[in-house]
Design a protein around this motif. Structure first.
Motif, PDB file in Angstrom:
ATOM      1  N   ALA A  19      -2.393  59.264  36.664  1.00 25.24           N
ATOM      2  CA  ALA A  19      -1.919  60.678  36.937  1.00 25.24           C
ATOM      3  C   ALA A  19      -1.040  60.937  38.051  1.00 25.24           C
ATOM      4  N   VAL A  20      -0.367  61.914  38.133  1.00 21.54           N
ATOM      5  CA  VAL A  20       0.575  62.292  39.460  1.00 21.54           C
ATOM      6  C   VAL A  20      -0.237  63.519  39.984  1.00 21.54           C
ATOM      7  N   ALA A  21      -0.361  63.545  41.110  1.00 16.50           N
ATOM      8  CA  ALA A  21      -0.646  64.983  41.921  1.00 16.50           C
ATOM      9  C   ALA A  21       0.086  65.246  43.075  1.00 16.50           C
ATOM     10  N   SER A  22       1.086  66.284  42.552  1.00 16.88           N
ATOM     11  CA  SER A  22       2.224  66.256  43.721  1.00 16.88           C
ATOM     12  C   SER A  22       2.184  68.008  43.912  1.00 16.88           C
ATOM     13  N   SER A  23       2.486  68.329  45.201  1.00 19.26           N
ATOM     14  CA  SER A  23       2.640  69.706  45.515  1.00 19.26           C
ATOM     15  C   SER A  23       3.844  70.217  45.188  1.00 19.26           C
ATOM     16  N   ALA A  24       5.072  69.115  44.813  1.00 28.86           N
ATOM     17  CA  ALA A  24       6.117  69.576  44.641  1.00 28.86           C
ATOM     18  C   ALA A  24       6.204  70.407  43.391  1.00 28.86           C
ATOM     19  N   PRO A  25       7.177  71.200  42.925  1.00 33.47           N
ATOM     20  CA  PRO A  25       7.378  72.106  41.779  1.00 33.47           C
ATOM     21  C   PRO A  25       7.476  70.994  40.493  1.00 33.47           C
ATOM     22  N   GLY A  26       6.981  71.649  39.393  1.00 26.64           N
ATOM     23  CA  GLY A  26       6.978  70.585  38.213  1.00 26.64           C
ATOM     24  C   GLY A  26       8.533  69.862  37.993  1.00 26.64           C
ATOM     25  N   SER A  71       8.422  57.184  32.916  1.00 25.10           N
ATOM     26  CA  SER A  71       8.595  58.378  31.863  1.00 25.10           C
ATOM     27  C   SER A  71       7.190  59.011  31.948  1.00 25.10           C
ATOM     28  N   PRO A  72       7.328  60.631  31.665  1.00 21.96           N
ATOM     29  CA  PRO A  72       5.972  61.082  31.591  1.00 21.96           C
ATOM     30  C   PRO A  72       5.011  60.487  31.026  1.00 21.96           C
ATOM     31  N   ASP A  73       5.386  59.904  29.767  1.00 18.12           N
ATOM     32  CA  ASP A  73       4.359  59.022  29.050  1.00 18.12           C
ATOM     33  C   ASP A  73       3.673  57.876  29.684  1.00 18.12           C
ATOM     34  N   ASP A  74       4.202  57.322  30.927  1.00 14.95           N
ATOM     35  CA  ASP A  74       3.284  56.716  31.591  1.00 14.95           C
ATOM     36  C   ASP A  74       2.308  57.046  32.283  1.00 14.95           C
ATOM     37  N   PHE A  75       2.138  58.329  32.181  1.00 14.37           N
ATOM     38  CA  PHE A  75       0.826  58.953  32.935  1.00 14.37           C
ATOM     39  C   PHE A  75       0.142  59.941  31.790  1.00 14.37           C
ATOM     40  N   ASP A  76      -1.054  59.860  32.182  1.00 13.52           N
ATOM     41  CA  ASP A  76      -2.200  60.439  31.255  1.00 13.52           C
ATOM     42  C   ASP A  76      -2.066  61.969  31.564  1.00 13.52           C
ATOM     43  N   PHE A  77      -1.912  62.235  32.875  1.00 11.68           N
ATOM     44  CA  PHE A  77      -1.906  63.599  33.363  1.00 11.68           C
ATOM     45  C   PHE A  77      -0.909  63.915  34.543  1.00 11.68           C
ATOM     46  N   ILE A  78      -0.331  65.111  34.466  1.00 12.07           N
ATOM     47  CA  ILE A  78       0.636  65.241  35.639  1.00 12.07           C
ATOM     48  C   ILE A  78       0.462  66.549  36.032  1.00 12.07           C
ATOM     49  N   ALA A  79       0.140  66.613  37.337  1.00 13.23           N
ATOM     50  CA  ALA A  79      -0.346  67.932  38.212  1.00 13.23           C
ATOM     51  C   ALA A  79       0.578  68.018  39.223  1.00 13.23           C
ATOM     52  N   SER A  80       1.368  69.435  39.026  1.00 12.20           N
ATOM     53  CA  SER A  80       2.263  69.720  40.090  1.00 12.20           C
ATOM     54  C   SER A  80       1.695  71.145  40.869  1.00 12.20           C
ATOM     55  N   GLY A  81       2.535  71.445  41.733  1.00  5.15           N
ATOM     56  CA  GLY A  81       2.559  72.707  42.905  1.00  5.15           C
ATOM     57  C   GLY A  81       2.092  74.003  42.029  1.00  5.15           C
ATOM     58  N   GLU A  82       2.596  74.342  40.817  1.00  2.00           N
ATOM     59  CA  GLU A  82       2.314  75.545  40.160  1.00  2.00           C
ATOM     60  C   GLU A  82       0.976  75.224  39.548  1.00  2.00           C
TER      61      GLU A  82
END
Ligand code: THU
Length: 366
Positions: free
Chosen positions: A108-115, A128-139
């Motif tokens: 998973a990615v956990a970044s405070s930056a905007p999506g 690619s986003p498919d390489d991650f099970d979950f992506i969390a961003s600033g929003e």
């Protein structure tokens, strides 16, 4: 057991800070202010708002011509133009994500930056986003790092406890966030001194992710450290029990050529015992010893683990030690102080593994 890797983006997977700062400088120029790139250094990693509001305040701008929303729109337009096609991957970034997936570890990615920026950076590092099970961003969260929220969110979405995840972070705030969420934390990069990352609670620190040729090396960096605290206590009962199992395993030994039957048992970090016997072959060299049989059975059952004790049962006096090939195979998983108990039923010998093989071969590739 580690089931997920959670990655911060900037300074861990992607090198995008230089580009962000240069766009920030361009924005302030566009409103007639001559900002130096150093003015941004105190405002990195805390999300977009502080990235612009901080320098604006230092430049004495509290209102027009400075406007956060205009700055944000300027940034997005410029970033999309200038980052597209740029390789911003940090060493080892792509490799560790792919290796984790190949080993069945969630990512998973956990970044405070905007999506939008997180998605661009994922492309910019060659993934690619498919390489991650979950992506969390600033929003996705209200409270930024060092609050645990973004990592807590990842854990909830992946259905995990913090103890099952390793976070990779380059900043003090990020490490604090990870530790507050109950995760393991590995510090990366040179943004902050290693001592600061350890002081913030990091369990390990490396200069970049290429320090882990395989995802399992990062798992070991955490588990070996934990393992040091959690060694299996070798009680007299455990020794006797392992010997009994080794003796029973010997019954199935297939030794029509030598007539020498061997039974072995190994105790792993989980406290479980795995057994093996020797299996001979008419092509003598294809024979498998009892000890290697037990070790490979343990690894097949548990995956990567450590060997806390070895018991070998033969009917020779004095009892036979494992052969040199088996010692080398055991060395991969044993500790130097792993207890090796050799028994013939009438005689018993106890030794430390390091007494039998003081200098095992290890592959030093780095
Ligand atoms: N053997 C073992 O099972 N373990 C050892 O460490 C040494 C040798 C077996 C292999 C073969 O079946 C027989 O003993 C004689 O070499």
């Amino acid at each position: 057991m580690i089931k997920a890797f959670l990655f911060d983006m900037d300074g861990v997977l992607a090198e995008s800070e230089e580009l962000s700062v240069s766009i920030g400088v361009s924005y302030f120029r566009s409103i007639g202010m001559d900002a130096d790139s150093s003015i941004f250094s105190d405002y990195l990693g805390g999300g977009e708002r502080i990235f612009f509001d901080g320098p604006a305040k230092e430049l004495g701008l509290t209102g027009s011509p400075y406007d956060y929303h205009e700055a944000s729109a300027f940034f997005r337009k410029e970033y999309e133009k200038r980052a597209s096609g740029l390789d911003i991957s940090l060493p080892g970034a792509k490799e560790i994500v792919r290796s984790a997936r190949a080993e069945g570890i969630m990512t998973a990615v956990a970044s405070s930056a905007p999506g939008w920026k997180v998605l661009m950076n994922i492309k910019g590092i060659g993934l690619s986003p498919d390489d991650f099970d979950f992506i969390a961003s600033g929003e996705d969260i209200k409270r930024n790092k060092p609050f645990p929220d973004i990592y807590a969110l990842c854990l909830i979405r992946l259905g995990l406890d913090g103890s099952e995840a390793i976070v990779f972070e380059d900043s003090v705030m990020g490490i604090k966030s990870a530790k507050s969420a109950g995760c393991h934390a590995i510090g990366t990069g040179s943004t902050y001194p290693v001592t600061d990352l350890y002081a913030a609670g990091a369990d390990a620190a490396v200069s970049d992710l290429s320090a882990f040729p395989s995802a399992l090396d990062a798992v070991s960096a955490i588990e070996d450290r934990e393992g040091k605290k959690k060694r299996v206590p070798i009680t007299e009962y455990l020794v006797k029990h392992a010997l009994r199992l080794a003796r029973n395993a010997r019954i199935n030994a297939y030794a029509p050529y030598s007539g020498f039957k061997v039974g072995a048992a190994v105790v792993t970090s989980s406290g479980k015992i795995y057994t093996g016997c020797n299996v001979e072959n008419s092509s003598y060299g294809a024979t498998i010893c009892a000890e290697r049989n037990a070790v490979t059975t343990a690894i097949a059952a548990e995956g990567r683990t450590r060997i806390e004790m070895v018991a070998v049962f033969t009917d020779s006096n004095p009892p036979s030690p494992p052969c040199a090939v088996c010692l080398q195979v055991l060395a991969e998983f044993a500790y130097p102080d792993t207890l090796v108990v050799l028994s013939s039923g009438t005689e018993e010998v106890r030794m430390k593994f390091s007494e039998l093989l003081p200098k095992p071969f290890t592959l030093n590739t780095i």
